[in-house]
Design a protein around this motif. Structure first.
Motif, PDB file in Angstrom:
ATOM      1  N   LEU A 357      -1.897  -1.352  -7.162  1.00 52.35           N
ATOM      2  CA  LEU A 357      -1.128  -0.492  -6.254  1.00 52.35           C
ATOM      3  C   LEU A 357      -1.573  -0.678  -4.813  1.00 52.35           C
ATOM      4  CD1 LEU A 357       0.884   1.773  -5.735  1.00 52.35           C
ATOM      5  CD2 LEU A 357      -0.921   3.416  -6.276  1.00 52.35           C
ATOM      6  N   SER A 358      -2.884  -0.766  -4.597  1.00 49.34           N
ATOM      7  CA  SER A 358      -3.391  -0.946  -3.237  1.00 49.34           C
ATOM      8  C   SER A 358      -2.909  -2.259  -2.632  1.00 49.34           C
ATOM      9  CB  SER A 358      -4.927  -0.897  -3.255  1.00 49.34           C
ATOM     10  OG  SER A 358      -5.462  -1.147  -1.974  1.00 49.34           O
ATOM     11  N   ARG A 359      -2.942  -3.322  -3.410  1.00 51.91           N
ATOM     12  CA  ARG A 359      -2.464  -4.614  -2.898  1.00 51.91           C
ATOM     13  C   ARG A 359      -0.967  -4.585  -2.640  1.00 51.91           C
ATOM     14  NH1 ARG A 359      -5.577  -9.240  -6.583  1.00 51.91           N
ATOM     15  NH2 ARG A 359      -7.719  -8.652  -6.020  1.00 51.91           N
ATOM     16  N   GLY A 360      -0.235  -3.916  -3.507  1.00 50.78           N
ATOM     17  CA  GLY A 360       1.207  -3.837  -3.312  1.00 50.78           C
ATOM     18  C   GLY A 360       1.573  -3.067  -2.064  1.00 50.78           C
ATOM     19  N   LEU A 361       0.915  -1.935  -1.825  1.00 52.43           N
ATOM     20  CA  LEU A 361       1.219  -1.138  -0.641  1.00 52.43           C
ATOM     21  C   LEU A 361       0.799  -1.849   0.629  1.00 52.43           C
ATOM     22  CD1 LEU A 361       0.247   2.459  -1.827  1.00 52.43           C
ATOM     23  CD2 LEU A 361       2.505   1.397  -1.758  1.00 52.43           C
ATOM     24  N   SER A 362      -0.221  -2.704   0.555  1.00 50.07           N
ATOM     25  CA  SER A 362      -0.677  -3.408   1.763  1.00 50.07           C
ATOM     26  C   SER A 362       0.362  -4.385   2.280  1.00 50.07           C
ATOM     27  CB  SER A 362      -1.979  -4.151   1.467  1.00 50.07           C
ATOM     28  OG  SER A 362      -1.766  -5.196   0.522  1.00 50.07           O
ATOM     29  N   THR A 363       1.310  -4.798   1.438  1.00 49.40           N
ATOM     30  CA  THR A 363       2.343  -5.740   1.878  1.00 49.40           C
ATOM     31  C   THR A 363       3.452  -5.054   2.649  1.00 49.40           C
ATOM     32  OG1 THR A 363       3.589  -5.524  -0.180  1.00 49.40           O
ATOM     33  CG2 THR A 363       1.890  -7.211  -0.101  1.00 49.40           C
TER      34      THR A 363
END
Length: 396
Positions: A357-363
């Motif tokens: 989730l953290s990596r996805g939101l960072s995009t």
């Protein structure tokens, strides 16, 4: 493009004619592939022209509709184009050189060769194969679509009979109330997936649960004499067993993906390479049984339909990295608990879901909002494609 499927009912003579059409399609596809291997056909247009040559040379090919012959050549070119793409991308290992088909199960008609009845419950195939009029039975209503929206019609053979598929050109879209929630999914073998809220979905294991019946059906096939009616019946029973498992997987993945998409506004998941993962012979059967890729396909599809954001993130390191401090904590597959020096103790899959989730939101996080309004969200522009680079696909 929607695909509407109906069960076809007819006489044994009509089904024999369908079988002859299936064999003709296989013959044309294999001849077109040989035409390319011999260096005579270099483009798709060359293979389409070769269909006319086959129709003059072989009377049974001329009995099939001309557009159905071209669709057969297109199948051969699709395999060739896939091989070319793999070579250009320099994919390691085998590049997928086109193979000759041995058991074709579908024939495809385009805009000609078929005629739909006014009440839309019958279809007549007008070529010289002698298929005739087939009754249709299904849960979908074709009256919602105009005849010119039907771009292709397929006859498909399955273990439990014959089906007619209609490829309808329509843009499906729907809207739901925004939930204001985001979620990360980590798929696994113990549980089908664990989300960033530590909610799990049980892995159904359809193949494992039906393995005993499959083995019994396979034994019956192996004990029957080749070419006998008893062997044919045993093979049909075995096919029905596999067909049931396939339908169970599809039904499970479809319903679960729809539920996930309608309940969340942003869904992040792993960009897994299933083809590489099944090289592990100890886990290959369980990975294929889980059907993660089918679940992902339905996630992306419903993301486009409902205007939700779906993000595929890099899977490397999601199970090793700490979701609190980012420290890499090495773990083996048997270690199911994540314990970091910072004091973070979580279930391994829960920690991985939070990282996803953290990596996805960072995009998309630098743009401000996540387009929670369903009328403004663009699921099509933000949904990622398999194997592609995220920054080039995820829009703001």
């Amino acid at each position: 493009m929607l695909v509407l499927e109906f069960k076809a009912y007819g006489s044994s003579k009509q089904f024999s004619a369908i079988g002859e059409a299936l064999r003709t399609v296989q013959f044309i596809r294999n001849k077109a592939l040989r035409f390319w291997i011999d260096g005579l056909g270099k483009t798709q247009y060359d293979l389409n022209k070769y269909c006319a040559v086959l129709a003059k040379e072989f009377p049974f090919c001329n009995e099939l509709n001309s557009m159905a012959r071209q669709a057969s050549a297109e199948r051969a070119w699709s395999a060739i184009a896939h091989f070319y793409d793999n070579c250009k991308k320099q994919i390691p290992g085998k590049k997928g050189f086109p193979q000759f088909q041995k058991n074709n199960r579908s024939v495809e008609y385009k805009s000609s060769g078929w005629k739909l009845a006014p009440n839309r419950n019958k279809i007549t195939f007008t070529d010289k194969k002698g298929i005739g009029t087939l009754k249709l039975k299904g849960t979908r209503d074709l009256h919602f679509y105009q005849p010119d929206q039907i771009k292709r019609v397929r006859l498909v053979k399955r273990a439990d009979g014959y089906y007619v598929q209609f490829c309808v050109s329509v843009d499906r879209s729907s809207s739901v109330e925004p939930s204001g929630t985001v979620i990360g999914l980590d798929v696994g073998l113990k549980d089908f997936y664990t989300d960033s809220n530590n909610q799990t979905i049980e892995n159904p294991r359809f193949l494992r649960n039906s393995e005993r019946r499959l083995k019994m059906a396979q034994k019956r096939v192996s004990k029957r004499i080749k070419g006998s009616n008893n062997r044919r019946k045993a093979r049909q029973i075995l096919g029905l067993r596999h067909l049931k498992i396939s339908r169970q997987r599809k039904d499970f993945a479809l319903k679960l993906a729809r539920c996930v998409i309608t309940s969340n506004d942003v869904v992040a998941y792993e960009d897994l390479r299933i083809k590489n993962m099944v090289h592990n012979h100890c886990l290959a059967k369980s990975i294929n049984d889980a059907s993660w890729y089918q679940f992902r396909v339905w996630l992306e599809y419903f993301g486009k339909v409902f205007g939700k954001i779906t993000i595929a993130v890099t899977a490397a390191g999601t199970s090793q990295e700490c979701s609190e401090c980012g420290t890499v904590v090495k773990k083996t597959l048997s270690t199911r608990t994540h314990a970091c020096q910072c004091g973070c103790v979580l279930d391994r899959d829960h920690n991985a879901a939070r990282i996803i989730l953290s990596r996805g939101l960072s995009t998309v996080g630098h743009t401000g909002t996540f387009a929670l309004d369903a009328s403004n969200a663009s699921g099509e522009s933000t949904s990622t494609l398999v194997g592609e680079i995220l920054p080039q696909q995820v829009g703001s």
